[in-house]
Design a protein around this motif. Structure first.
Motif, PDB file in Angstrom:
ATOM      1  N   ASP A 160      -5.426  -0.245   3.051  1.00 54.12           N
ATOM      2  CA  ASP A 160      -3.899  -0.609   3.535  1.00 54.12           C
ATOM      3  C   ASP A 160      -2.828   0.237   3.358  1.00 54.12           C
ATOM      4  O   ASP A 160      -1.874  -0.093   3.428  1.00 54.12           O
ATOM      5  CB  ASP A 160      -3.715  -1.873   3.011  1.00 54.12           C
ATOM      6  N   CYS A 161      -3.154   1.301   2.645  1.00 49.76           N
ATOM      7  CA  CYS A 161      -2.131   1.970   1.859  1.00 49.76           C
ATOM      8  C   CYS A 161      -0.932   2.603   3.009  1.00 49.76           C
ATOM      9  O   CYS A 161       0.334   2.198   2.625  1.00 49.76           O
ATOM     10  CB  CYS A 161      -2.582   3.290   1.113  1.00 49.76           C
ATOM     11  N   PRO A 162      -1.165   2.614   4.067  1.00 45.22           N
ATOM     12  CA  PRO A 162      -0.199   3.098   5.071  1.00 45.22           C
ATOM     13  C   PRO A 162       0.723   1.924   5.390  1.00 45.22           C
ATOM     14  O   PRO A 162       1.780   2.102   5.671  1.00 45.22           O
ATOM     15  CB  PRO A 162      -0.700   3.675   6.195  1.00 45.22           C
ATOM     16  N   ILE A 163       0.153   0.640   5.163  1.00 46.50           N
ATOM     17  CA  ILE A 163       0.767  -0.416   5.539  1.00 46.50           C
ATOM     18  C   ILE A 163       1.259  -1.259   4.409  1.00 46.50           C
ATOM     19  O   ILE A 163       1.894  -2.492   4.569  1.00 46.50           O
ATOM     20  CB  ILE A 163       0.340  -1.364   6.736  1.00 46.50           C
ATOM     21  N   CYS A 164       0.952  -0.536   3.234  1.00 48.96           N
ATOM     22  CA  CYS A 164       1.074  -1.598   1.899  1.00 48.96           C
ATOM     23  C   CYS A 164       2.679  -1.495   1.405  1.00 48.96           C
ATOM     24  O   CYS A 164       2.955  -0.163   1.347  1.00 48.96           O
ATOM     25  CB  CYS A 164      -0.159  -1.425   1.090  1.00 48.96           C
ATOM     26  N   ASP A 165       3.162  -2.300   0.839  1.00 50.14           N
ATOM     27  CA  ASP A 165       4.529  -2.141   0.281  1.00 50.14           C
ATOM     28  C   ASP A 165       4.479  -1.331  -0.786  1.00 50.14           C
ATOM     29  O   ASP A 165       5.507  -0.917  -1.360  1.00 50.14           O
ATOM     30  CB  ASP A 165       5.073  -3.637   0.190  1.00 50.14           C
ATOM     31  N   ARG A 166       3.204  -1.580  -1.590  1.00 52.57           N
ATOM     32  CA  ARG A 166       3.052  -1.038  -2.782  1.00 52.57           C
ATOM     33  C   ARG A 166       3.092   0.520  -2.546  1.00 52.57           C
ATOM     34  O   ARG A 166       2.908   1.495  -3.571  1.00 52.57           O
ATOM     35  CB  ARG A 166       2.089  -1.519  -3.548  1.00 52.57           C
ATOM     36  N   GLY A 167       2.367   0.880  -1.421  1.00 51.50           N
ATOM     37  CA  GLY A 167       1.984   2.412  -1.159  1.00 51.50           C
ATOM     38  C   GLY A 167       3.156   3.435  -1.612  1.00 51.50           C
ATOM     39  O   GLY A 167       4.248   3.223  -1.153  1.00 51.50           O
ATOM     40  N   GLY A 168       2.590   4.334  -2.331  1.00 45.64           N
ATOM     41  CA  GLY A 168       3.886   5.351  -2.910  1.00 45.64           C
ATOM     42  C   GLY A 168       4.334   5.035  -4.280  1.00 45.64           C
ATOM     43  O   GLY A 168       4.905   5.843  -4.826  1.00 45.64           O
ATOM     44  N   GLU A 169       3.936   3.653  -4.583  1.00 48.70           N
ATOM     45  CA  GLU A 169       4.617   3.466  -5.989  1.00 48.70           C
ATOM     46  C   GLU A 169       3.532   2.362  -6.703  1.00 48.70           C
ATOM     47  O   GLU A 169       3.637   1.575  -7.099  1.00 48.70           O
ATOM     48  CB  GLU A 169       5.717   2.713  -5.970  1.00 48.70           C
ATOM     49  N   CYS A 170       2.143   2.725  -6.331  1.00 47.62           N
ATOM     50  CA  CYS A 170       1.067   1.874  -6.724  1.00 47.62           C
ATOM     51  C   CYS A 170       0.286   2.516  -7.715  1.00 47.62           C
ATOM     52  O   CYS A 170      -0.369   3.622  -7.691  1.00 47.62           O
ATOM     53  CB  CYS A 170       0.174   1.703  -5.486  1.00 47.62           C
ATOM     54  N   PRO A 171       0.120   1.783  -8.803  1.00 46.25           N
ATOM     55  CA  PRO A 171      -0.809   2.456 -10.182  1.00 46.25           C
ATOM     56  C   PRO A 171      -2.377   2.693  -9.458  1.00 46.25           C
ATOM     57  O   PRO A 171      -3.009   3.711 -10.027  1.00 46.25           O
ATOM     58  CB  PRO A 171      -0.651   1.312 -11.216  1.00 46.25           C
ATOM     59  N   LEU A 172      -2.944   1.776  -8.638  1.00 49.40           N
ATOM     60  CA  LEU A 172      -4.064   2.118  -8.171  1.00 49.40           C
ATOM     61  C   LEU A 172      -4.194   3.258  -7.202  1.00 49.40           C
ATOM     62  O   LEU A 172      -5.178   4.061  -7.658  1.00 49.40           O
ATOM     63  CB  LEU A 172      -4.617   0.927  -7.154  1.00 49.40           C
ATOM     64  N   GLN A 173      -3.158   3.712  -6.634  1.00 50.59           N
ATOM     65  CA  GLN A 173      -3.186   5.022  -5.802  1.00 50.59           C
ATOM     66  C   GLN A 173      -3.269   6.038  -6.797  1.00 50.59           C
ATOM     67  O   GLN A 173      -3.852   7.159  -6.967  1.00 50.59           O
ATOM     68  CB  GLN A 173      -1.840   5.046  -4.885  1.00 50.59           C
ATOM     69  N   ASP A 174      -2.114   6.000  -7.778  1.00 54.52           N
ATOM     70  CA  ASP A 174      -1.934   6.914  -8.805  1.00 54.52           C
ATOM     71  C   ASP A 174      -3.168   7.221  -9.715  1.00 54.52           C
ATOM     72  O   ASP A 174      -3.419   8.260  -9.743  1.00 54.52           O
ATOM     73  CB  ASP A 174      -0.683   6.723  -9.581  1.00 54.52           C
TER      74      ASP A 174
END
Ligand code: SF4
Ligand code: SF4
Ligand code: FES
Length: 930
Positions: A180-194
Motif C-alpha cells: 500500500d505504500c504509494p497510497i498509505c498516509d504513512r508512506g515516507g515516514e513509516c518505521p516499517l518502510q525505514d
C-alpha cells in the motif's frame, strides 16, 4: 505474571480485574472473567523493568563514555562505581545506570536497534521480537527492549544470528502486509518502510495470497483503521489502556486471526485517540482529517505550542501549500511526555478558516463594515484614546506573553488606565489570592507538573481536568497509578479523576471551602503525607473560589505544600505574569492603585461610564459568564475596538475591528500553568494584513506619542527582561535550544549531517522534522525521509524555561484574602439549585467551532442533577427540564449524576446553547417541561 517477571500485556479475552485504572465501561460486554484469582497487577511499578520516559530520564544522566580510564557521563560528570554498571555493546564499553533498558543504552551509544512494539513512553512488552540481540552467555537471542542492562554484559547487535532474526522478523511481518505504500498516509515516514529498507531481507519468498480485511474502517470521527497494515505491536492498545485509561481499542481473536478492533463496533471514543495514530509504526491507524492530504515530503513544519489550554503541550505544526494540515505531539518530559489531546491535535482548522479577518474594518455611517487601511484604523482608534478618554481594556486567554506585555504597557503606561483585566471566561478567578494566601510566592504555580510524580499527596480542587486540561489528567493518572501518589479529590460532582482517586470528598453545593478545612479531620487525613501538591483552578463562575483558595492556603501552610495553579487557557498565565490584571502589575507586584476587573469594566461600559472599550481576543458575549451584561456593555455608548481572528458576535458589534495573526503565523511564547515559557515558531503567513496584537499596541503607542522602539520579538523580550523582575533571567535563545544533544536515532542510509558537529543524523531538514531548519520544504529525491516518530525524537525536547518568582520565598499567610470574584447579585434567593458550569473538551467556542474535524463532536446541552433531587421534581434521565434564572430559560436534557444534592451542572457552549445566559445567577430553578 510471567515466570521471568516481565510485564505481559494480556489480550482482551484474558483481562479480568487489571487494577484500579480499568474503566469497567470500557471493557467489552460479555468478556469472560479472569482465570486466576485476584487482580493481575499489570500496572505494578515493581514489575516495570523500563519505567516511563520521565523515570528513565531521571535515572539516566545521559550518554556515558570512558575517557582516560574514568567513566564519564555526557558533560564530564564522573560516574562512581555505585551508580552504574559497565557493559559492552558492539565492542564499545559503556556505563549505564542499573535497570535501564538495553535498547535505550545502545541508542545513546549510537547503536540503533530496530523496533516496533517498544516506545519510550510506555512499558515494554517485547511482543514484536524485532529488537533481538545477542548477549554473551545467553543461549537465545534477547529482546533489547525489555532487557535491563547488567554489569559485565557483552552485547552484539550485529552478530549474524541477530541480523538473521531481524531480517526474518521483517520478512514475517511483510507476509501479510499489503503493498500500500504509494497510497498509505504513512508512506515516507513509516518505521516499517525505514526498517525494511535498512534491516529487511530485500525480497520476499512468500507467494501465497495475503490475508485481507475490510479496509479503511472509521472507528471514530477522527481515526481510520486498516487492519491489513497492522503489525500487531500493541502500541495502540497499551497507550489506550496504560496511559489514557480508555481501553476502547483491543486485540481480538487469536493466532493469525488476531486483529485490532474496537468492541461491538463502538467508536474509539477517547479524548486522546490521536496519539495512537502518531505512535502506530505503520499506516494501520490514520487520521481522518489528514487522510490523503499530503505526503511527508510536501510538508513544511515548525515547532510550536498548542493554543488551547494552559497545559501548553509542545507540538509541531505542519503545512502544505501554505495551509496548516497537521499538528503532532513533540516530546517534552517536563510537560506532556509524548502525548497531546485530540483537541490540540485536530483543532487547528480555524487557522485556515475562510472566515478569518484579513483587513481592518470600520463601521461606516450606514452601519456597514468597510475595509480600511491600518493607518486609517489605528489613527481613528488613537483619536478616541486621546485627551483623557475613559478606557477599559479586556484581553482574552489565548494571547502570547509578548502581547500581554504590550497590552499592559499600552493600558497602564500610555493610555493611563488601571481598568485592565484578562479574566473573561474565568472572570473573578482569585489568582492573586494564591499569593496572598501564602500558597505560592507568585500569582501562579510553585509546583511543576513533574512535581506530581514525586508527590506523596495530591489534592485536586478545580474543574474536571480531563475536560479542561486533558494532558494534565494523564499526568495525574500517571502520578497515582505509576508513582503511588495519594489523590484526594474535593468536588461537589463526579470528576474523571474519581475512578482512580484515593479519596473523593463530595462537598456540599457551595461547601468546597469547608470541605477543604475539614480535610485534616476526615478519613482522608490518614493518607495525607508530604510532599503535598495542591492543584487549584477556578471551577465555576460565581462560586466561592476566594474562600476555597483561603482554605487551601491554610492547608498548604500546615503541610508546606506546593501549589499547581490551573488557569484555563494557553495565554492565561502569561497575561497574569505581565500584569494584565486590575490589582497586579507585571512580575506579580501588587498594584498601588487597583483598577476595575472585567465585570466592573463591562458594568461601567453598560452604564455609559466608558469612552473606549479595547478588546484583545476577548469575545465577551460568548465567554463572559454574564452574556446579558456583556451585551449591554457593547451597547452602552463606548467606542468598541476589537482585535480578533474572526468576526465573532462581540466583534461584529464593535466600531473598529483589527485582524490578528494566529498562533501558527507568529513568533512568540506561551507561559503554561507551571509558569514554563515555551516558544512558538512561525510557519505560515498571516492572512491579508493581519498582525500580532503586540504590533498593534506598538503602533497605537507611537500614535499616542510613546515610541517603544520594538520591531521584533527580540525587542519585546529585551524590554520584558529589563522591566519584569521575574523575567530578567529568561534567555530567549535558550527557548529555541533543544535538550541534551540527541543520540543518533536511526541510520537508514544517511550520513551524518556535516553541518552539525554534534553528530545528529541528518534527516530532511536536519534538526527539526521535515525541513524546519532550512525553512523550505523537503524536496523529493533530496533525501529519503526518516520516519516521523524517529524524527520526533531527533527533534528532541525544547524544555522551555520556568521564570523566577517574585521573592523566591513563601510569604507568611496573611490570613486575609480578597475576592475580585463575581459575587452573587444582591438579593440572591436561596431557592433553586446552586449552578455549576464548566467547559467540556469539545464545545462551540470560537476556535473549535471552525475546526472541521471537531465542530460536530460537541454534545447536546444537558443539565446534570442528583437522582434524589430529580425524583422530587419528577424528572428522569433523558427528560427535558426547563432551567430558569434571571428571566432566562432553557430546555435542557436531564442527566442523573453523582453530584451533591442541591447542585446542578451545565456545560458551556454545547450545541446551540450558551450557558453564560444563565451563569450570571448562582442559582437556577428546574421544572419538568410540561
Ligand atoms: S494498529 Fe498500529 S499501533 Fe496498533 S497494534 Fe497495529 S501496528 Fe501497532
Ligand atoms: S492538553 Fe491542552 S495544551 Fe495539551 S494538546 Fe490538549 S488542549 Fe492543547
Ligand atoms: S521492540 Fe523489542 S520486542 Fe518489539
Amino acid at each position: 505474571m510471567r515466570a521471568d517477571g516481565r510485564t505481559l500485556l494480556l489480550p482482551a479475552w484474558r483481562h479480568g480485574r487489571v487494577g484500579r485504572a480499568k474503566q469497567p465501561a470500557a471493557l467489552p460486554r460479555g468478556l469472560p472473567g479472569a482465570h486466576r484469582r485476584g487482580p493481575l497487577h499489570l500496572r505494578d511499578g515493581s514489575s516495570n523493568v523500563g519505567g516511563c520516559a520521565r523515570d528513565r530520564a531521571r535515572r539516566c544522566g545521559g550518554h556515558a563514555t570512558t575517557v582516560g580510564g574514568h567513566r564519564l557521563r555526557l558533560g564530564g560528570e564522573l560516574l562512581s562505581d555505585n551508580d552504574s554498571v559497565t557493559l559492552t555493546i558492539n565492542g564499545r564499553e559503556v556505563a549505564a545506570e542499573p535497570g535501564r533498558l538495553l535498547i535505550d543504552v545502545a541508542e545513546e551509544l549510537g547503536v540503533f536497534v530496530p523496533r516496533f512494539c517498544y516506545h519510550p513512553g510506555m512499558k515494554p512488552v517485547a511482543v514484536c521480537r524485532m529488537c533481538l540481540v545477542q548477549i554473551e552467555g545467553q543461549r537465545k537471542l534477547q529482546p533489547a527492549c525489555s532487557t535491563p542492562v547488567a554489569d559485565g554484559m557483552v552485547v552484539n547487535t550485529q552478530e549474524a544470528g541477530a541480523v538473521d532474526a531481524q531480517e526474518g522478523m521483517l520478512e514475517f511481518l511483510l507476509i501479510n502486509h499489503p503493498l500500500d505504500c504509494p497510497i498509505c498516509d504513512r508512506g515516507g515516514e513509516c518505521p516499517l518502510q525505514d526498517q525494511t529498507y535498512k534491516h529487511g531481507p530485500g525480497s520476499s519468498r512468500y507467494v501465497e495470497p495475503k490475508r485481507t480485511y475490510e479496509k479503511a474502517l472509521e472507528i471514530s470521527d477522527l481515526v481510520v483503521l486498516d487492519r491489513e497494515r497492522c503489525v500487531l505491536c500493541w502500541r495502540c492498545v497499551r497507550f489506550s489502556d496504560e496511559i489514557a485509561g480508555d481501553a476502547f481499542i483491543q486485540l481480538v481473536d487469536r493466532g493469525p486471526g488476531t486483529q485490532i478492533l474496537t468492541f461491538n463496533d463502538e467508536p474509539f471514543d477517547s479524548y486522546f485517540s490521536g496519539n495512537t495514530i502518531q505512535i502506530c509504526p505503520v499506516g494501520a491507524l490514520t487520521s481522518k482529517p489528514y487522510r490523503f492530504v499530503a505526503r511527508p515530503w510536501d510538508l513544511k513544519s515548525a515547532p510550536s505550542v498548542c493554543s488551547y489550554c494552559s497545559v501548553g503541550c509542545p507540538i509541531t505544526n505542519e503545512s502544505r501549500d501554505e495551509k496548516l494540515v497537521r499538528c503532532q505531539a513533540l516530546p517534552n518530559e517536563n510537560v506532556n511526555d509524548f502525548w497531546i489531546c485530540d483537541k490540540g491535535r485536530f483543532g487547528y482548522h480555524y487557522v485556515d478558516s475562510d472566515e478569518r479577518l484579513t483587513a481592518p474594518l470600520e463601521r461606516g455611517a450606514n452601519d456597514e463594515f468597510q475595509d480600511v487601511s491600518w493607518d486609517h484604523a489605528l489613527e481613528r482608534v488613537a483619536a478616541k484614546l486621546r485627551d483623557g478618554a475613559r478606557v477599559g481594556v479586556i484581553a482574552g486567554g489565548h494571547l502570547t506573553t509578548e502581547d500581554a506585555w504590550a497590552i499592559g504597557k499600552l493600558a497602564k503606561n500610555v493610555i493611563g488606565t488601571r481598568d485592565v483585566d484578562s479574566r473573561v471566561a474565568d472572570a473573578g478567578a482569585p489568582y492573586a489570592d494564591v499569593m496572598i494566601s501564602g500558597l505560592s510566592p507568585a500569582a501562579g504555580s510553585s509546583a511543576t507538573i513533574n512535581d506530581l510524580a514525586t508527590a506523596r499527596t495530591i489534592v485536586w480542587m478545580g474543574p474536571d481536568p480531563k475536560e479542561a486540561l486533558p494532558v494534565l489528567y494523564l499526568k495525574l493518572r500517571g502520578a497515582v497509578l505509576d508513582h503511588n501518589a495519594k489523590l484526594i479529590v474535593v468536588s461537589p460532582r463526579r470528576l474523571s479523576l474519581d475512578g482512580f482517586a484515593t479519596h473523593v470528598v463530595r462537598s456540599e453545593a457551595g461547601g468546597e471551602a469547608r470541605a477543604v478545612d475539614e480535610l485534616m479531620s476526615s478519613p482522608a487525613a490518614d493518607d495525607i503525607g508530604d510532599p503535598m501538591v495542591i492543584c487549584w483552578g477556578p471551577s465555576s463562575p460565581g462560586r466561592d473560589d476566594a474562600g476555597v483558595v483561603a482554605a487551601l492556603g491554610r492547608l498548604g501552610a500546615a503541610r508546606d505544600a506546593k501549589v499547581l495553579m490551573c488557569p484555563p487557557h494557553s495565554g492565561s498565565q502569561g497575561l497574569l505574569d505581565m500584569g494584565v490584571h486590575p490589582s497586579l502589575d507585571a512580575g506579580h507586584e501588587t498594584a498601588a492603585e487597583p483598577g476595575r476587573d472585567t465585570r466592573a469594566i463591562l458594568q461601567a461600559a453598560a452604564d455609559g461610564r466608558l469612552d473606549v472599550l479595547l478588546l484583545f481576543g476577548a469575545d465577551v458575549i460568548a465567554d463572559f459568564p454574564d452574556a446579558d451584561l456583556a451585551g449591554r456593555a457593547l451597547g452602552g455608548g463606548a467606542h468598541v475596538v476589537t482585535v480578533e481572528l474572526f468576526p465573532t458576535e462581540t466583534a461584529t458589534r464593535s466600531d473598529v475591528l483589527l485582524p490578528s495573526a494566529a498562533f501558527a503565523e507568529r513568533e512568540g511564547t506561551f507561559t503554561n500553568l507551571e509558569r514554563r515559557i515555551q516558544k512558538l515558531e512561525p510557519l505560515l503567513e498571516a492572512p491579508g494584513v493581519a498582525r500580532e496584537p503586540w504590533r498593534i499596541c506598538v503602533a497605537l503607542a507611537r500614535l499616542l506619542g510613546d515610541d517603544w522602539g520594538w520591531h521584533s520579538f527580540v525587542d519585546v523580550w529585551n524590554d520584558i527582561r529589563s522591566n519584569v523582575r521575574t523575567h530578567t533571567e529568561v534567555d530567549i535563545d535558550a527557548l529555541s535550544a533543544r535538550g541534551p544533544t540527541p543520540a543518533p536515532q536511526y541510520e537508514s542510509g544517511y550520513e551524518k549531517d556535516p553541518s552539525h558537529s554534534g553528530g545528529v543524523v541528518a534527516g530532511p531538514g536536519g534538526q527539526y522534522p521535515k525541513g524546519y531548519r532550512s525553512g523550505t520544504p523537503f524536496q523529493t529525491g533530496q533525501n529519503w525521509p526518516l520516519s516521523w516518530e524517529l524524527r520526533g525524537f531527533e527533534a528532541r525536547q525544547r524544555p522551555g524555561i520556568v521564570a523566577g518568582t517574585p521573592n523566591g520565598a513563601r510569604p507568611s499567610p496573611s490570613g486575609s484574602t480578597t475576592s475580585t470574584g463575581s459575587a452573587a447579585p444582591d438579593g440572591e434567593s436561596a431557592d433553586g439549585f446552586v449552578l455549576y458550569a464548566g467547559r467540556m473538551i469539545y464545545d462551540e467556542g470560537t476556535m473549535i467551532s471552525k475546526s472541521t474535524a471537531l465542530r460536530h463532536i460537541a454534545r447536546r446541552p444537558f443539565v446534570e442533577l442528583n437522582e434524589e433531587d430529580a425524583k422530587e421534581l419528577e424528572l428522569s434521565e433523558g427528560d427535558e427540564a426547563v432551567v430558569r434564572a434571571n428571566g432566562t430559560e432553557a430546555r435542557l436534557e436531564v442527566r442523573l449524576a453523582d453530584i451533591a444534592r442541591g447542585a446542578v451542572f451545565i456545560p458551556y457552549d454545547q450545541k446551540g446553547f450558551r450557558a453564560n445566559t444563565l451563569t450570571s445567577a448562582p442559582r437556577v430553578t428546574l421544572a419538568r417541561d410540561l
